[in-house]
Write a protein that holds these residues in place. Sequence first.
Motif, PDB file in Angstrom:
ATOM      1  N   GLN A 162     -25.831 -17.518  -5.505  1.00  0.00           N
ATOM      2  CA  GLN A 162     -25.386 -17.041  -4.216  1.00  0.00           C
ATOM      3  C   GLN A 162     -24.079 -16.309  -4.412  1.00  0.00           C
ATOM      4  OE1 GLN A 162     -24.259 -20.266  -1.514  1.00  0.00           O
ATOM      5  NE2 GLN A 162     -23.904 -21.646  -3.233  1.00  0.00           N
ATOM      6  N   HIS A 164     -16.629 -21.351  -9.203  1.00  0.00           N
ATOM      7  CA  HIS A 164     -15.526 -22.242  -8.828  1.00  0.00           C
ATOM      8  C   HIS A 164     -14.225 -21.799  -9.501  1.00  0.00           C
ATOM      9  CE1 HIS A 164     -17.942 -25.023  -6.548  1.00  0.00           C
ATOM     10  NE2 HIS A 164     -18.775 -25.218  -7.543  1.00  0.00           N
ATOM     11  N   LYS A 212     -24.139 -27.483  -5.683  1.00  0.00           N
ATOM     12  CA  LYS A 212     -22.748 -27.148  -5.967  1.00  0.00           C
ATOM     13  C   LYS A 212     -22.497 -26.791  -7.432  1.00  0.00           C
ATOM     14  CE  LYS A 212     -21.475 -32.086  -6.084  1.00  0.00           C
ATOM     15  NZ  LYS A 212     -22.719 -32.567  -5.429  1.00  0.00           N
ATOM     16  N   SER A 215     -20.894 -23.176  -3.904  1.00  0.00           N
ATOM     17  CA  SER A 215     -20.654 -24.204  -2.883  1.00  0.00           C
ATOM     18  C   SER A 215     -19.828 -25.354  -3.449  1.00  0.00           C
ATOM     19  CB  SER A 215     -21.991 -24.744  -2.372  1.00  0.00           C
ATOM     20  OG  SER A 215     -22.756 -23.726  -1.788  1.00  0.00           O
ATOM     21  N   ARG A 216     -19.012 -25.957  -2.592  1.00  0.00           N
ATOM     22  CA  ARG A 216     -18.204 -27.102  -3.022  1.00  0.00           C
ATOM     23  C   ARG A 216     -18.891 -28.427  -2.751  1.00  0.00           C
ATOM     24  NH1 ARG A 216     -12.192 -26.543  -0.879  1.00  0.00           N
ATOM     25  NH2 ARG A 216     -11.986 -28.339  -2.275  1.00  0.00           N
ATOM     26  N   SER A 217     -19.938 -28.399  -1.935  1.00  0.00           N
ATOM     27  CA  SER A 217     -20.655 -29.627  -1.580  1.00  0.00           C
ATOM     28  C   SER A 217     -22.151 -29.370  -1.644  1.00  0.00           C
ATOM     29  CB  SER A 217     -20.284 -30.090  -0.163  1.00  0.00           C
ATOM     30  OG  SER A 217     -18.896 -30.299  -0.034  1.00  0.00           O
ATOM     31  N   GLN A 240     -19.925 -22.228   5.330  1.00  0.00           N
ATOM     32  CA  GLN A 240     -19.380 -23.277   4.463  1.00  0.00           C
ATOM     33  C   GLN A 240     -17.882 -23.137   4.230  1.00  0.00           C
ATOM     34  OE1 GLN A 240     -21.566 -23.442   0.771  1.00  0.00           O
ATOM     35  NE2 GLN A 240     -23.561 -23.402   1.779  1.00  0.00           N
ATOM     36  N   TRP A 241     -17.270 -22.060   4.794  1.00  0.00           N
ATOM     37  CA  TRP A 241     -15.900 -21.750   4.421  1.00  0.00           C
ATOM     38  C   TRP A 241     -15.058 -21.402   5.657  1.00  0.00           C
ATOM     39  CZ3 TRP A 241     -15.117 -22.849  -0.522  1.00  0.00           C
ATOM     40  CH2 TRP A 241     -16.235 -22.843  -1.365  1.00  0.00           C
ATOM     41  N   ASN A 282     -23.085 -17.546   2.518  1.00  0.00           N
ATOM     42  CA  ASN A 282     -23.087 -18.683   3.444  1.00  0.00           C
ATOM     43  C   ASN A 282     -21.685 -18.905   3.998  1.00  0.00           C
ATOM     44  OD1 ASN A 282     -25.960 -19.654   2.943  1.00  0.00           O
ATOM     45  ND2 ASN A 282     -25.128 -19.682   0.867  1.00  0.00           N
TER      46      ASN A 282
END
Length: 678
Positions: free
Chosen positions: A349, A367, A359, A353-355, A22-23, A19
């Motif tokens: 994934q 992370h 997450k 994800s951070r959000s 998202q970055w 994704n």
Amino acid sequence: MPSTVVPTLDRLAFGGDYNPEQWPEEVQAEDVRLMVEAGVTMVTVGVFSWALLEPEEGRYETAWLRRVLDRLHEAGIRVDLATPSASPPPWFASRYPESLPMTRDGVRLGIGAREHYCASSPDYRRAAQALASHLAGELGDHPALALWHIGNEFGAQVGQCYCPVSEEAFRRWLQDRYGDLDALNRAWGTAFWSQRYGAWEHVRAPRVAPMPVNPAQQLDYRRFSSDEHLACYRGERDAVRAHATGAPVTTNFMATTSEDLDYWRWAPEVDVVTNDHYLTAEAERPHVGLAMSADVTRGLAGGGPWLLLEHSTSAVNWQPRNVAKRPGEMRRNALAHVARGSDGAMFFQWRASRSGAEKFHSAMVPHAGEDSDLFRDVVALGADLGRLAEVAGSVVVEDVAMVWDWPSRWALELEFRPTVDVRYAERAEATYEALHDLHVTAAVVPPDADLERLARYPVLVLPQLYLVTDEAAAVLRAYVERGGHLVVPFFSGVVDGTDRVPDGPYPGQLRDVLGLDVEEWHPLRAGERVALSGDGDAPGGSRPPVGDVWSERVRPRGAQVLRTFAEGPDAGHPAVTRHDVGAGTAWYVATRLGVADLRTLLAEVLTAAGVAPRDLPHDLEVVRRRGDGVDLVFALNHAAAPARLPEGGTDLLTGAHHDGAVEVPAGGAVVLRVEHAP
């Protein structure tokens, strides 16, 4: 180089949902560097990108996606390109509020999550197909493209919608199925409770009512809903194919966890059968559920190769307690899917994800980043899969067969059944676990499989096949007559395809092949158990088999009694029988057996059928894939102690050669290459 199930992918698929939206750009560049380090061969892109690809109706923005594909292509990474129809953007729900789904009790669902659409909505279908067509026109010739991925986990959150649009679509579906109201009334048995319909507009969706709605109507609504999702898939697929992109088209199934889609109807519609699977983390033996999911998926692929599109590197985020995987477990999980027919192992994934709601879901890049044990394990797994290139395209060697049926599950679990304690999934899982513990590999077949397909297998097990058509019953009898061994549990063959009880005693269409009648059911009270006695009790003076949940009054009509109920409402009456028909045998079990007692019974059936259960350690999983002149023997040790595999060959994972036997380390794996005559 063998060909994988994705024709243009020359190695096993390894990667995950990516994704990049998202970055920022600098993280995207780092992603590609890390993918190359990990040995990633393919990533899934675009699954939830509708709001970016079409920020307002009819205005498409795909340049950013092309840049992503260009970057991946430059690094030698192929792309599984998704149409983002699983999550319409906020503007769509605002402009077309009637496209939002409705629950059975009439509540409109909102946005802010995903899958907030009615599968029957013409506005939704039109917009999803238009976007799919645009993507195919813009990117269908991109050199990175290896596979098209339509939508995502159809029906996962909204299996049935009960809105007025769905209700009208249901009427059209019924007209196609039955032709006229007389046929509908006969099929649904509407003489009961004054339900006879005199006009099509009187037919409603089976919403919440004062009492249970007609079960035949509910069953048809489940079929209709599965078909509506399938129509959505077909519409987008055909929109993509209209651009003649050449890449195969698929969508990700959830073989054993989806309760709402009849994947036997879906499987012929995809070019590649794919699956998503996530461990039930708190299960005592989660690897058994994984094996069953893989075998069901392989069954949907007709016994051939398939592809795992999603599983997790460690914990998920949506179970009550999200238990992290132990050291070595991710590797064993991935290799188990490959052992059972997948030409690769993909994850959800790539980067955590951070959000958002997911997450805390694990990822290939956690992370903690690349300096983490998890990412090092991902890199090591990529190297392992790189060493298994010759596995691609080989087929799994199957020993016995088991039927899997979604309509039986739907009908079995409706209201007003003899007991709430009989659940389709529980019986399927228990039956599968017993076979798994006997170290036989199960093919999974549909309830309407033809005789030639069934005849490949000396044993066929029907776990709770409540619904049996006349046609299927005839095939099952012919299977036994030709020498097959058929195993049937209680509460099977009870109704036909419209949930109607056939003439005569239970078990309906199966009583002839079983050689018995069932006079009356005696469901047991909560916690009540009944011991069985007779020939075949557990050896060495150990306890006899024990049933729970169910007992019944069986009258043999030619069947031989193997065990009787020693206690309970049917004490002294048959509990387990066998009936020789032609060259084969039909076995019947009139109570619910636990896994250990099922294992004992199935071992007896296997022996009678000439299938020798393998003498292997309990949690050593051994599966064989066969190619031209070679077997690839996967041995996965799920136990905390080493296990001995009495087979020799060259371990593709280490290069070591073993003569006659190999010790599989605790929690470890070997993949032996064994030469044989082609």
